[in-house]
Design an enzyme around this catalytic site. Structure first.
Site: not given
Length: 181
Positions: A62, A72, A132, A170
């Site tokens: 992603h 991140k 995250y 996904d």
């Protein structure tokens, strides 16, 4: 905090100092000042996310596009994952290259993923708790992705295909060449 530069520009593996005794352990997982001194990056994290996954769950790859792109700082609170990032910055000398890192609750390494990278992970333990920090807010209209089994990238997810658990969303992601137009 120990810092290791990866082969991908501005991407770092961080290992916090862990203080253990008979009660357990303590570690500072993030300190803005220490992070800036170690990386020379001034990142302002604005959103924290957490996921829980079972063995074989693959999340990714992603990314967020344009002004909503996100840096991140990722880590595993519980369990073990294989984390993979792909450089999708077209002007980068490492465009299209990737790294994979084992993150777990034993070594407690963290991975800093700069803006302009696709990111995904797979749970290698019975369960994982994955956390995250993001330096930009999630924006559905800016989301993008790359199919986990892209032939160009040839990623090794460390598990047999029959063990993978992948969301329908996904499974529909485009190939690298189509995703990065």
């Amino acid at each position: 905090m120990e810092l290791q530069q990866t082969i991908l520009k501005d991407c770092f593996i961080l290992k916090p100092h862990i203080f253990e005794d008979e009660r357990g352990f303590f570690s500072e997982t993030y300190n803005k000042q220490t992070f800036k001194e170690a990386t020379s990056l001034n990142i302002d994290f604005v959103q924290d996310n957490q996921s829980v996954s079972t063995y074989g769950v693959l999340r990714g790859l992603h990314f967020q596009r344009g002004p909503m792109a996100q840096s991140k700082l990722v880590r595993v609170v519980k369990g073990k994952v294989l984390d993979i990032i792909v450089d999708i910055r077209k002007d980068s000398e490492t465009f299209g290259k990737h790294i994979s890192v084992i993150l777990d609750d034993v070594e407690q390494k963290q991975l800093f993923v700069p803006r302009g990278f696709a990111h995904g992970f797979i749970t290698l333990s019975e369960t994982s708790v994955f956390a995250y920090k993001c330096d930009n807010f999630y924006d559905k209209t800016s989301e993008g992705g790359i199919i986990y089994n892209d032939a160009t990238l040839a990623l090794d997810w460390h598990l047999p295909k029959e063990d993978l658990i992948i969301s329908e969303k996904d499974k529909q992601l485009p190939a690298f060449k189509e995703a990065i137009l």
